[in-house]
Scaffold this active site. Structure first.
Site: not given
Length: 296
Positions: A228, A268, A270, A285
């Protein structure tokens, strides 16, 4: 290289940390994409949050400029937000509706540059709030992250156009096709070798592009890692988040990749950034902020 990872739970439930940056005060500042706040965490893990004036703004990427002000994109409200260290907000409405601003960086001209995902434009805002928009050749290119290159131009990924873009401060645009079809480029950064590095969320590779447009690609060991964000490291390397692989990874300028598993499953990860002390911080996240310390 040995590392340790610590994780800090954000006070508010389901805040959805997304972007993260180092502030001039030495603390880490992050966007709470779901919680609609800007958060701050210090070296001891103490967290404070500041509500964004616009409801459901969709705060995504965040940077700290040379003066110490924080700038962030409001994806849902089509605004660029500005916040002082003491929590005072200003918001600037973009001329184009439903622009979906996403990536953001400070330019060599002292202005703030950003991407507009929904209409294929690159935006520029002065510190006083004057906005200029530059149209890209493909309005459906979905420009994502943006970074300042050592050549003085702004480089950005085109997620739906499979290209790396370059724009000068005068608005002159060049585009370079990525060898892997439908690679889905997202994060982008200026590397310690002077080249531009980027991640391919669908292609599962890390890319490197020279100022002449020559591209090399390096396959990530973990399948479906969904990289990401990416940032330059401290030892001729770069670090990136693996949203799908649940890992924080390192790539040397020679293309050697090492992956480190995050303790929390499905974290998650990022946004990612380095602190002056050498620790690497990242937004999860899953409602946590992670901290990676390099031991050796």
């Amino acid at each position: 290289m040995r590392i340790t990872i610590q994780e800090y739970v954000v006070n508010e439930i389901d805040s959805g940390p997304y972007g993260i940056t180092v502030g001039k005060d030495g603390a880490l500042w992050f966007t709470e994409q779901k919680g609609n706040r800007i958060g701050r965490i210090n070296a001891t893990g103490e967290i404070n949050s500041f509500p964004i004036p616009t409801a459901n703004a969709g705060a995504m990427s965040i940077i700290s400029d040379q003066t110490g002000d924080l700038w962030f994109t409001e994806y849902n409200s089509s605004k660029i937000g500005k916040m002082s260290m003491n929590g005072l907000f200003e918001e600037y409405v973009l001329p184009t509706t439903n622009a979906a601003p996403f990536g953001i960086t400070e330019g060599p001209d002292g202005a703030i540059w950003f991407t507009e995902m929904n209409n294929g434009r690159i935006g520029r805002i002065t510190k006083s709030g004057e906005i200029t928009e530059f149209e890209l050749p493909n309005s459906k290119s979905f420009p994502s992250f943006i970074t300042l290159g050592s050549d003085g131009a702004l480089w950005f990924t085109q997620n739906q156009n499979n290209r790396i873009g370059r724009i000068t401060t005068k608005g002159e645009v060049k585009e370079y096709p990525i060898p892997t079809p439908n690679s889905g480029p997202v994060g982008i950064a200026s590397g310690p070798d002077g080249a531009i590095w980027f991640v391919q969320i669908i292609g599962n590779k890390i890319g490197r592009i020279t100022f002449e447009g020559e591209i090399k690609e390096f396959v990530i060991p973990t399948p479906n890692a969904r990289p990401h964000a990416i940032i330059p490291g401290k030892n001729r390397d770069l670090w990136f988040t693996e949203w799908g692989g649940n890992q924080i990874s390192r790539i040397t300028v020679e293309g050697v990749i090492t992956e480190y598993t995050i303790p929390t499953n499905n974290a998650e990860p990022h946004g990612i950034t380095f602190c002056p002390d050498g620790d690497l911080w990242f937004a999860e996240e899953c409602n946590q902020i992670g901290r990676l310390t390099i031991i050796t």
